[in-house]
Design an enzyme around this catalytic site. Structure first.
Site, short mmCIF file in Angstrom:
data_model
loop_
_atom_site.label_atom_id
_atom_site.label_comp_id
_atom_site.label_asym_id
_atom_site.label_seq_id
_atom_site.Cartn_x
_atom_site.Cartn_y
_atom_site.Cartn_z
CE LYS A 28 -1.84 1.69 3.97
NZ LYS A 28 -1.62 3.14 4.22
CG ASN A 29 2.32 2.74 3.59
OD1 ASN A 29 1.15 3.06 3.40
ND2 ASN A 29 2.80 2.48 4.81
NE ARG B 204 0.99 12.04 7.54
CZ ARG B 204 1.25 13.27 7.94
NH1 ARG B 204 0.28 14.09 8.19
NH2 ARG B 204 2.50 13.68 8.11
CB CYS C 100 -5.56 10.69 11.02
SG CYS C 100 -4.09 9.81 11.48
NE ARG D 205 -0.14 10.10 10.34
CZ ARG D 205 -0.40 9.06 9.57
NH1 ARG D 205 -1.61 8.57 9.53
NH2 ARG D 205 0.53 8.50 8.83
N PRO D 206 1.82 16.16 11.89
CG PRO D 206 3.63 16.98 13.07
CD PRO D 206 2.62 15.89 13.08
CG ASP E 90 7.07 19.84 11.53
OD1 ASP E 90 6.36 18.82 11.42
OD2 ASP E 90 8.06 19.89 12.28
CG ASP F 180 1.89 0.91 9.61
OD1 ASP F 180 1.44 1.79 10.37
OD2 ASP F 180 2.24 1.15 8.44
CB VAL G 26 6.12 5.66 15.49
CG1 VAL G 26 6.04 6.44 14.17
CG2 VAL G 26 7.36 4.77 15.49
NE ARG H 57 -7.02 4.73 5.07
CZ ARG H 57 -6.09 4.85 6.01
NH1 ARG H 57 -6.42 4.85 7.28
NH2 ARG H 57 -4.81 4.97 5.70
C1 UD1 Z 1 4.06 6.47 6.95
C2 UD1 Z 1 3.13 5.35 6.56
C3 UD1 Z 1 2.38 4.81 7.78
C4 UD1 Z 1 3.37 4.45 8.89
C5 UD1 Z 1 4.32 5.60 9.18
C6 UD1 Z 1 5.42 5.24 10.16
C7 UD1 Z 1 2.52 5.95 4.31
C8 UD1 Z 1 1.46 6.37 3.37
N1 UD1 Z 1 2.17 5.82 5.59
O1 UD1 Z 1 3.25 7.54 7.44
O2 UD1 Z 1 1.67 3.64 7.39
O3 UD1 Z 1 2.66 4.14 10.06
O4 UD1 Z 1 4.97 6.03 7.96
O5 UD1 Z 1 6.12 4.15 9.71
O6 UD1 Z 1 3.62 5.70 3.90
N2 UD1 Z 1 6.31 13.89 11.82
C9 UD1 Z 1 6.55 15.19 12.17
N3 UD1 Z 1 6.62 16.14 11.20
C10 UD1 Z 1 6.44 15.83 9.87
C11 UD1 Z 1 6.20 14.50 9.52
C12 UD1 Z 1 6.14 13.53 10.51
O7 UD1 Z 1 6.71 15.51 13.36
O8 UD1 Z 1 6.52 16.74 9.02
C13 UD1 Z 1 6.22 12.84 12.87
C14 UD1 Z 1 4.83 12.20 12.95
O9 UD1 Z 1 3.94 12.98 13.71
C15 UD1 Z 1 5.14 10.87 13.57
C16 UD1 Z 1 6.54 10.56 13.04
O10 UD1 Z 1 7.06 11.77 12.53
O11 UD1 Z 1 5.17 10.98 14.96
C17 UD1 Z 1 6.57 9.53 11.95
O12 UD1 Z 1 5.66 9.88 10.93
P1 UD1 Z 1 5.96 9.61 9.40
O13 UD1 Z 1 7.12 8.69 9.26
O14 UD1 Z 1 6.02 10.91 8.68
O15 UD1 Z 1 4.63 8.85 8.95
P2 UD1 Z 1 3.89 8.99 7.58
O16 UD1 Z 1 4.87 9.21 6.48
O17 UD1 Z 1 2.76 9.93 7.69
#
Ligand code: UD1
Length: 458
Positions: free
Chosen positions: A39-40, A109, A133, A138-139, A141, A326, A348, A418
């Site tokens: 999926k990802n 997302r 979510c 899930r920011p 930044d 996951d 995480v 999903r």
């Molecule tokens: C992706 C996966 C999701 C998986 C996650 C962690 C996809 C579509 N989804 O989600 O299935 O659970 O990786 O392995 O690939 N964070 C920040 N700032 C940012 C971005 C992230 O602080 O700009 C934080 C998030 O809040 C979280 C952590 O980083 O606590 C990890 O998130 P991230 O690796 O970005 O997850 P996704 O890419 O959204």
């Protein structure tokens, strides 16, 4: 077609909400599971196809509501798509708008990650913020700061992330970027942005997930110059243009892990292929810790054998190659029936233990404090009505329901659909007593606009 007309809304569709899964648990499973594409990977590779002005043929694309939604986002940007079975053809030679639709991005997302590709292609992108979510805030930044480091002007106004590249070249500039946390999405956004940038980009503390590597391989197959994907330092030398490609995405390691856990909890013998055992090292190690025999039958085939007893263990979720967040919920389901006390720490995401109270409805003994769950093993679970609160939480309830005595009814299938390619049908083929009642079938929920090809081409 109207891109948004035929898609069930994951949050509000009465059809999606009215269907339930009924499981009569306590029966062993047997047979072989065909694992679908990841999926990802599929979602981000679809976004990556925006980088290419030629044809992209993507193979091994899973049949999922999230893939459907991503297709809707691409269609709304003016991209042409056709789907036949697991093959998705994407042609982004023309991107007619730089603005993605709010209703779609807020439901998925991963569609926000397309901001990097759109900005790289057009020099301008307008993306609604994906919002929080069920599992946390899930920011974005890190995505934004990385794009700014590459020369983009980015402003967030009225819930929209407006980005453009100043100057006449429309081209982002290579930069050195350090990610505070190894975010999967930020790594992918910035890697895509850097493929067409002027000069070299270095992403430090990059995510090392297999799906990041898959995206890099896809981009490189189109002529990008990305090195180091799968390590903490990724280097991208920008090129002016990418070319057509045919690419097959990797098997879904989370679907694989989910079926391994389903086999373990039902004390069953199953084979699974195609799989990448290297992507499952922490999952296989924890299953063996718990007492579940896992055999590598070949380079792309795993067998789970019946275990004598299930033993408690401790789990902490971490970025790859640590234990994947996951898989946390499915493992919690398994540990409810292990002998002894287990401790699960979710590091995480900040709000990803909501399934604990639903598992308790099935007779589990779990206490949650902050981001830690204390699981005291019980001898048996008993069926009950439960509600899936997010994608992997729903999978955990299916797993628990397979082991529980009596009937379990699971609501909230919009989450399950999903991210799992016809999970209930695959389980039925293994002998599970599981059926979907009311609403629409898993097939129908995800096939209405990108499958078959006739209904998707615009
Ligand atoms: C992706 C996966 C999701 C998986 C996650 C962690 C996809 C579509 N989804 O989600 O299935 O659970 O990786 O392995 O690939 N964070 C920040 N700032 C940012 C971005 C992230 O602080 O700009 C934080 C998030 O809040 C979280 C952590 O980083 O606590 C990890 O998130 P991230 O690796 O970005 O997850 P996704 O890419 O959204």
């Amino acid at each position: 077609m109207n891109p948004s007309s035929s898609l069930p809304d994951a949050k509000t569709s009465p059809e999606a909400d009215s269907s339930v899964l009924q499981i009569w648990g306590g029966h062993p499973l047997q047979g072989h599971v065909n694992i679908s594409g990841a999926k990802n990977s599929a979602l981000v590779i679809m976004a990556g196809a925006l980088l290419c002005s030629g044809d992209c043929r993507i193979r091994n694309v899973p049949l999922l509501a999230d893939v459907e939604r991503m297709a809707q986002v691409l269609l709304a940007l003016g991209v042409r798509l056709t789907r036949q079975s697991d093959i998705l053809d994407i042609n982004a030679s023309e991107i007619t708008t730089s603005k993605a639709p709010y209703e779609l991005v807020t439901q998925l997302r991963a569609s926000f990650f397309a901001i990097g590709a759109i900005l790289a292609r057009l020099g301008v992108a307008q993306m609604p913020l994906p919002g929080g979510c069920a599992i946390g805030a899930r920011p974005v930044d890190l995505h934004v700061r990385g794009l700014q480091a590459m020369g983009a002007e980015v402003q967030i106004e009225h819930g929209i992330c407006n980005a453009y590249v100043p100057g006449s070249s429309n081209r982002l500039k290579g930069a050195k970027i350090y990610l505070d946390t190894p975010s999967v999405g930020a790594t992918e956004t910035l890697m895509m942005a850097a493929t067409l940038a002027d000069g070299e980009t270095m992403i430090e503390n990059a995510a090392r997930e297999p799906e990041v590597v898959d995206l890099a391989n896809f981009c490189n197959a189109m002529g990008a110059k990305i090195q180091g994907a799968g390590t903490s330092t990724i280097t991208v030398v920008g090129v002016p243009k990418l070319h057509s490609v045919e690419y097959s995405i990797i098997p879904d390691r989370i679907e694989t892990g989910t079926f391994l856990v389903a086999g373990a909890i039902t004390r069953s013998e199953l084979t699974l292929s195609p799989v990448c055992p290297d992507h499952l090292i922490p999952v296989i190690a924890k299953l063996r810790d718990i007492g579940v025999p896992i055999i590598e039958e070949g380079p792309d085939c795993l067998r789970v054998r019946k275990s004598a007893t299930l033993r408690a263990t401790d789990i902490e979720t971490l970025p790859h190659p640590g234990f994947p967040t996951d898989m946390q919920a499915p493992f919690m389901a398994l540990l409810t029936l292990a002998e002894g006390d287990s401790l699960i720490n979710e590091s995480v995401f900040e709000n990803r233990l909501r399934h604990a109270s639903e598992l308790n409805r099935l007779g589990a003994d779990i206490r949650v404090k902050g981001n830690t769950a204390f699981v005291r093993g019980v001898p048996m679970l008993s069926g009950a009505p439960v509600l899936g609160t997010d994608l992997r939480a729903s999978a955990a309830l299916v797993i628990a329901g397979l082991a529980a005595e009596g009937q379990t009814t699971i609501q909230g299938l919009n989450h399950l659909d999903r991210g799992y390619d016809r999970l209930d049908l695959k389980l039925q083929q293994l002998g599970a007593r599981i059926s979907r009642l009311g609403g629409v079938s898993a097939d129908a929920q995800v096939t209405n606009s990108i499958h078959p090809s006739t209904s998707v081409t615009t």
